[in-house]
Motif scaffolding. Sequence first.
Motif, short mmCIF file in Angstrom:
data_model
loop_
_atom_site.label_atom_id
_atom_site.label_comp_id
_atom_site.label_asym_id
_atom_site.label_seq_id
_atom_site.Cartn_x
_atom_site.Cartn_y
_atom_site.Cartn_z
N GLU A 1 0.83 -1.21 0.00
CA GLU A 1 0.00 0.00 0.00
C GLU A 1 0.86 1.26 0.00
O GLU A 1 0.53 2.26 -0.65
CB GLU A 1 -0.94 -0.02 1.20
N ALA A 2 1.97 1.21 0.72
CA ALA A 2 2.86 2.37 0.78
C ALA A 2 3.50 2.64 -0.57
O ALA A 2 3.65 3.80 -0.98
CB ALA A 2 3.94 2.15 1.84
N ILE A 3 3.86 1.58 -1.29
CA ILE A 3 4.48 1.75 -2.60
C ILE A 3 3.47 2.30 -3.61
O ILE A 3 3.80 3.16 -4.44
CB ILE A 3 5.10 0.43 -3.07
N ILE A 4 2.24 1.82 -3.55
CA ILE A 4 1.20 2.37 -4.43
C ILE A 4 1.07 3.87 -4.22
O ILE A 4 1.04 4.66 -5.18
CB ILE A 4 -0.15 1.67 -4.18
N ALA B 1 11.32 9.51 1.28
CA ALA B 1 10.57 10.03 2.43
C ALA B 1 9.11 9.60 2.39
O ALA B 1 8.50 9.30 3.42
CB ALA B 1 10.68 11.55 2.48
N THR B 2 8.55 9.55 1.19
CA THR B 2 7.14 9.18 1.06
C THR B 2 6.91 7.73 1.45
O THR B 2 5.98 7.41 2.21
CB THR B 2 6.66 9.42 -0.38
N MET C 1 2.95 5.20 8.87
CA MET C 1 1.57 5.59 9.13
C MET C 1 0.62 4.39 9.06
O MET C 1 -0.47 4.43 9.63
CB MET C 1 1.13 6.67 8.14
N LYS C 2 1.04 3.34 8.40
CA LYS C 2 0.20 2.14 8.29
C LYS C 2 0.56 1.09 9.34
O LYS C 2 0.03 -0.02 9.31
CB LYS C 2 0.30 1.56 6.88
N GLY C 3 1.46 1.43 10.26
CA GLY C 3 1.71 0.55 11.39
C GLY C 3 3.09 -0.05 11.49
O GLY C 3 3.42 -0.67 12.51
N ALA C 4 3.93 0.10 10.46
CA ALA C 4 5.28 -0.45 10.53
C ALA C 4 6.14 0.39 11.48
O ALA C 4 5.96 1.60 11.61
CB ALA C 4 5.92 -0.47 9.14
N ALA D 1 12.01 -1.43 -1.69
CA ALA D 1 11.71 -0.98 -0.32
C ALA D 1 10.84 -2.01 0.39
O ALA D 1 10.08 -2.75 -0.24
CB ALA D 1 11.01 0.38 -0.34
N GLY D 2 10.97 -2.06 1.68
CA GLY D 2 10.14 -2.92 2.51
C GLY D 2 10.12 -2.38 3.92
O GLY D 2 10.89 -1.46 4.25
N CYS D 3 9.27 -2.92 4.75
CA CYS D 3 9.15 -2.41 6.11
C CYS D 3 9.26 -3.56 7.11
O CYS D 3 9.20 -4.73 6.74
CB CYS D 3 7.84 -1.67 6.31
#
Length: 484
Positions: free
Chosen positions: A256-259, A276-277, A284-287, A324-326
């Motif tokens: 979702e973050a990458i989208i 940064a985005t 913001m999505k919990g990571a 990227a990953g979290c």
Amino acid sequence: MFRNKSLFKCQVRFKDILTCLCSNAAKVEQKPPTTSLNFISQPTHFSHPNLLKSDEITPLIRKNEFKDRRKNLMNKIAQFTSQQSRSSKEYVVIIPSASKKYMSDKIPYFFRQNTEFLYLTGCQEPESCLVMICNELESYSSVLFIQGRDSHSELWDGPRICPSNVNDFFGIDQGLPMAEFENYLQLYLKLKPRASIWYDILSPIQMNTHNVIHNILKTGRNNMVESPKIFIDQQRIIKSPAEIELMRKTCQIASEAIIKTIETSRPGISEHEIFATVDYECRMKGAEYLAYPPVVAGGKRANIIHYITNNQIVNDGEMVLMDAGCEYHGYSSDVTRTWPIGGKYSKQQRELYEAVLKTQLDVIDLILGKHLQEVGLISKRISNDGLLKAAYKFCPHHVSHYLGMDVHDTPSITRNIPMRPGMVITVEPGVYVRDNDESVPKEYRGIGIRIEDDILITENGPEILTKHCPKDIEAIEKIAGKGL
């Protein structure tokens, strides 16, 4: 194999002696007024009921699962020791925590726990150590050495758990101050002079523990020292149902973050803004944080496999390769997408992208070389035997690795073993064409593309954990056009 309640008499006496040795340390330990688990060094059910259930040490991972992990590790080592027909079946397993690291005087880096220690304990405290001992009757006990309560240190760094709470919270038999680790180990080896030491001495994680072990061995002891890493990795490579749920969540967050990151990109944006985005959206999505320094490579910089400088402008007509990953409660995602910053792929970008996408979907040896032949990047006169070598020139990295608590998870496990349900792997083929490579048509030079998804192996086939992150050309162009 182990009978936890039937401890060898010598071991009982050993624990009694240790209790006496540690009594003085316990007396001088400075404790804040409360020893409640409501407020310790990491979230608990009492302090974070929205995050943890009453029997969970970390989100979704219950106390009994951690106990089973420790028991299974001791079983594996016991089986190995038995197969080796060793004269002594007594051993001590030592797993240190990570240490705090500092970027400058008194300014720490963000703390990340040693994965193996976290996997076996769930404990987030630095400068700690898990010790498990086995005796001749194949029973074992566990001790967690921690720093303990100290009002001055806790004023600056936050609360610590008290050794007396270790059993209640972590399900470990005993908690002792870290200051007593050396006395404990020396006494154990005095009582068990033939015991083997299972500790990864070649890859020290925490110097306090390492120096104690090294100094003891320097005294001329001939105890066998072996690494337990392979046995821990053998357990970790197969994810439990709770771990699978955590993997699904971390992959969903990253997707979702990458989208969102692709949607907000535009010509003239800096790689730093894109970085940064994706960082912001993951958090913001919990990571808790990103799983690794992301690659945000515009244009020809995509051909630098581990490009993390991320400080250039991405111009119209160029693509962005973002890897990227979290990390979500100790579990990592790893995703790569490559998109046109101006919203549309050029003819050559589209051709190479389709070749990489077909390769990822097929996941067949040599298929990358065949797709590159189709677009004219590799000569069609090359035989199948030469395709792998030719394809390696354009994709010099492995197209898969294990994934879990670490991004490159369980590194001691070979990639050549058959896939089994519960494994999580990446699939990440790429094509990297140097801008000075005169062996390929000019219009392809400088293009770098990678597509990476995270895959759970199940009994019913692969489950794409990052399926919510689009990768088809039409879907990517639709998303990338939103920011224009």
